[in-house]
Design an enzyme around this catalytic site. Structure first.
Site, PDB file in Angstrom:
ATOM      1  N   CYS A 183       2.251  26.152 -13.056  1.00 10.01           N
ATOM      2  CA  CYS A 183       1.058  25.332 -12.797  1.00 10.01           C
ATOM      3  C   CYS A 183       0.235  25.787 -11.595  1.00 10.01           C
ATOM      4  O   CYS A 183      -0.902  26.221 -11.747  1.00 10.01           O
ATOM      5  CB  CYS A 183       1.480  23.885 -12.577  1.00 10.01           C
ATOM      6  SG  CYS A 183       2.144  23.137 -14.060  1.00 10.01           S
TER       7      CYS A 183
HETATM    8  N1  LIG Z   1       6.131  23.011 -16.649  1.00 11.35           N
HETATM    9  C1  LIG Z   1       5.499  22.145 -15.894  1.00 11.35           C
HETATM   10  O1  LIG Z   1       5.990  21.771 -14.843  1.00 11.35           O
HETATM   11  C2  LIG Z   1       4.154  21.578 -16.294  1.00 11.35           C
HETATM   12  C3  LIG Z   1       3.696  20.435 -15.619  1.00 11.35           C
HETATM   13  C4  LIG Z   1       2.475  19.900 -15.967  1.00 11.35           C
HETATM   14  C5  LIG Z   1       1.711  20.519 -16.942  1.00 11.35           C
HETATM   15  N2  LIG Z   1       2.161  21.642 -17.582  1.00 11.35           N
HETATM   16  C6  LIG Z   1       1.307  22.218 -18.608  1.00 11.35           C
HETATM   17  O2  LIG Z   1       1.842  21.865 -19.880  1.00 11.35           O
HETATM   18  C7  LIG Z   1       1.648  22.925 -20.811  1.00 11.35           C
HETATM   19  C8  LIG Z   1       2.984  23.360 -21.379  1.00 11.35           C
HETATM   20  O3  LIG Z   1       3.790  23.856 -20.337  1.00 11.35           O
HETATM   21  P1  LIG Z   1       5.359  24.035 -20.451  1.00 11.35           P
HETATM   22  O4  LIG Z   1       5.844  24.308 -19.077  1.00 11.35           O
HETATM   23  O5  LIG Z   1       5.959  22.912 -21.219  1.00 11.35           O
HETATM   24  O6  LIG Z   1       5.421  25.375 -21.316  1.00 11.35           O
HETATM   25  P2  LIG Z   1       6.700  26.000 -22.041  1.00 11.35           P
HETATM   26  O7  LIG Z   1       6.453  27.442 -22.137  1.00 11.35           O
HETATM   27  O8  LIG Z   1       7.953  25.480 -21.387  1.00 11.35           O
HETATM   28  O9  LIG Z   1       6.666  25.353 -23.489  1.00 11.35           O
HETATM   29  C9  LIG Z   1       5.645  25.583 -24.401  1.00 11.35           C
HETATM   30  C10 LIG Z   1       6.237  25.623 -25.793  1.00 11.35           C
HETATM   31  O10 LIG Z   1       5.160  25.801 -26.711  1.00 11.35           O
HETATM   32  C11 LIG Z   1       5.595  26.687 -27.745  1.00 11.35           C
HETATM   33  N3  LIG Z   1       4.409  27.237 -28.393  1.00 11.35           N
HETATM   34  C12 LIG Z   1       3.590  28.226 -27.961  1.00 11.35           C
HETATM   35  N4  LIG Z   1       2.574  28.397 -28.819  1.00 11.35           N
HETATM   36  C13 LIG Z   1       2.755  27.489 -29.813  1.00 11.35           C
HETATM   37  C14 LIG Z   1       2.045  27.177 -30.993  1.00 11.35           C
HETATM   38  N5  LIG Z   1       0.906  27.803 -31.302  1.00 11.35           N
HETATM   39  N6  LIG Z   1       2.534  26.222 -31.797  1.00 11.35           N
HETATM   40  C15 LIG Z   1       3.682  25.570 -31.485  1.00 11.35           C
HETATM   41  N7  LIG Z   1       4.392  25.812 -30.373  1.00 11.35           N
HETATM   42  C16 LIG Z   1       3.934  26.762 -29.541  1.00 11.35           C
HETATM   43  C17 LIG Z   1       6.476  27.685 -27.027  1.00 11.35           C
HETATM   44  O11 LIG Z   1       7.358  28.305 -27.931  1.00 11.35           O
HETATM   45  C18 LIG Z   1       7.201  26.782 -26.019  1.00 11.35           C
HETATM   46  O12 LIG Z   1       8.403  26.273 -26.537  1.00 11.35           O
HETATM   47  C19 LIG Z   1       0.910  24.014 -20.039  1.00 11.35           C
HETATM   48  O13 LIG Z   1      -0.461  23.856 -20.244  1.00 11.35           O
HETATM   49  C20 LIG Z   1       1.262  23.723 -18.611  1.00 11.35           C
HETATM   50  O14 LIG Z   1       0.271  24.207 -17.722  1.00 11.35           O
HETATM   51  C21 LIG Z   1       3.389  22.178 -17.282  1.00 11.35           C
END
Ligand SMILES: NC(=O)c1ccc[n+]([C@@H]2O[C@H](COP(=O)([O-])OP(=O)(O)OC[C@H]3O[C@@H](n4cnc5c(N)ncnc54)[C@H](O)[C@@H]3O)[C@@H](O)[C@H]2O)c1
Length: 432
Positions: A271
């Site tokens: 992030c």
């Molecule tokens: N990790 C954090 O602490 C956090 C906190 C707040 C916001 N976010 C935001 O949330 C979003 C997700 O982050 P995350 O950390 O959970 O990511 P992540 O990489 O842990 O998980 C994302 C998942 O989406 C899947 N994916 C990718 N493309 C896809 C598609 N087209 N269809 C279906 N599945 C798909 C991936 O395989 C993965 O399992 C991002 O935008 C991030 O900036 C993350």
């Protein structure tokens, strides 16, 4: 749309989560616990199989929590987007990385939205949760979904709700972190708010998706800029021969108008190093040159080099060069208590040391191996007294699992970038 609200309130609605990572899996569990039949969709079959087998791959989620919901028939995972047809609500939680040029990379969002579009039907609610620049929901997601021939507000509802989860945080989780939500129309906001109210303690409605998108970027820019500021104060303190940690500890006794941020080896995670650049990109596209974001990014990205300089100077005092010295790193995850190495500054520090010819090893109870371009290492178990055999120990992530008094006692030289050895004195300790 009224039928959808009724189904949500009765918890009869079928909920779907696209992207089952750090954000999506906890959210899916929260919906399932609230009684909704929940379907997780992910392109990663390993995650789909793990969930259906009741196995967790995220530190904050126990196997038992998944098993309970799967066994109760409230949670199922699939890689098949056709499942969207049977869903009433769909939350998109896919990654939003940056390109090498620091431009937004919406590939995952666009691909997920195009898949949803194939199965979109009247009466559904779609919510984007992925962090992104203001305007994405209305400028990118809405037209892609309306390509189905259905219209937002009348046929289906669309909203943005930023995810605020803090992996590794024992106090705040999906349920008790207030959820901000902004729909394309007031009706969209009402429906999305009703959905979250079933499983989140407090829901804060705002007037539009772009306000909700901007809220998240304000929060993350605030962190990035304050960390940049305190990193610069650390660099300044170094030049002035002042202990920056003592300064922060004293400053934070002020009961108002000050919030403690801490210096470190650089920014990490999915992030803080990334999201502010979504905002600066959008601002530049609209003729506005943001300065704080770029400056903070510049300072934060320079920290790994500063750490390497500290290590080099510390070895120099011991009549050693980086080349040929055995440097052992403690902690490589981007922060304490998480098994996530994305954007971790430890990788940059280690690459710089490797380029200078150091012999590297590391220990991290959360990261068993590193296979990142240029780095191929396995975590070493810490045997009693072993740290005394290396030339320099560098603390890059302050995991609770390390025995810090033993580190200070055994190591010939320790460079501590996290103040993990606070309160321990020793000639062998060099602090950031
Ligand atoms: N990790 C954090 O602490 C956090 C906190 C707040 C916001 N976010 C935001 O949330 C979003 C997700 O982050 P995350 O950390 O959970 O990511 P992540 O990489 O842990 O998980 C994302 C998942 O989406 C899947 N994916 C990718 N493309 C896809 C598609 N087209 N269809 C279906 N599945 C798909 C991936 O395989 C993965 O399992 C991002 O935008 C991030 O900036 C993350």
């Amino acid at each position: 749309m009224e039928k959808l609200i009724d189904a949500i309130v009765r918890r009869d609605a079928r909920c779907g989560i696209i992207g089952l990572g750090y954000v999506g899996l906890p959210l899916a569990l929260e919906f399932a616990r609230a009684g909704f039949r929940t379907t997780g969709i992910d392109v990663d079959r390993a995650k789909v199989d793990a969930i259906n087998a009741g196995r967790s791959y995220i530190v904050d989620v126990d196997d038992a929590e998944i098993r309970e919901q799967v066994a109760a028939g409230r949670l199922v995972a699939t890689a098949d987007f056709a499942a969207v047809r049977d869903l009433d609500t769909v939350n998109i939680c896919v990654p939003t990385p940056l390109r090498k040029t620091k431009d937004p990379d919406l590939t995952h969002v666009v691909s997920a939205v195009n898949e949803i579009c194939r199965y979109l039907r009247r009466g559904q609610l779609v919510i984007l949760e992925s962090t992104t620049y203001p305007g994405t929901t209305e400028e990118v997601v809405q037209p892609a979904l309306e390509a189905s021939g259905l219209r937002v507000g009348t046929d289906f509802a669309l909203a943005f709700s930023p995810e605020r989860i803090d992996p590794g945080n024992a106090h705040f989780n999906t349920r008790n972190i207030p959820k901000v939500v902004g729909g394309v129309t007031p009706e969209c906001t009402r429906i999305a708010k009703t959905l979250y109210e079933q499983c989140v303690e407090r829901v804060v409605a705002v007037s539009s998706p772009r306000v909700a998108e901007m809220v998240k970027l304000l929060e993350n820019t605030f962190r990035s800029v304050n960390i940049g500021l305190v990193n610069e104060i650390a660099l300044m303190s170094h030049a002035l021969g002042i202990d920056v940690w003592e300064v922060i500890d004293a400053a934070k006794t002020k009961p108002f108008g000050f919030m403690a941020f801490y210096p470190g080896p650089g920014l990490g995670g999915h992030c803080i190093p990334i999201d502010p650049f979504y905002l600066s990109w959008k601002a530049k596209m609209n003729g506005f040159e943001p300065r704080f974001i770029e400056l903070a990014g510049h300072i934060n990205e320079g920290m790994p080099r500063f750490v390497v300089e500290k290590i080099t100077d510390a070895l120099n005092v011991h009549r050693k060069s980086v080349r040929g010295s055995h440097i052992h790193v403690l902690g490589v995850a981007y922060k304490a208590g998480v098994n996530d190495i994305r954007e971790s500054p430890a990788l940059n520090v280690m690459r710089l040391l490797q380029d200078k010819g150091a012999v590297l090893s590391y220990s991290d109870p959360y990261i068993p191996a590193i296979r990142e371009d240029g780095l191929e290492l396995d975590s070493l178990p810490l045997r009693n007294g072993w740290l005394g055999s290396v030339d320099c120990v560098v603390i890059l992530t302050n995991h609770r699992e390390f025995d810090y008094p033993a580190v200070a006692r055994d190591a010939r030289l320790v460079v501590d970038t996290r103040n993990a050895l606070a309160g321990i004195a020793g000639d062998n300790i060099v602090r950031l």
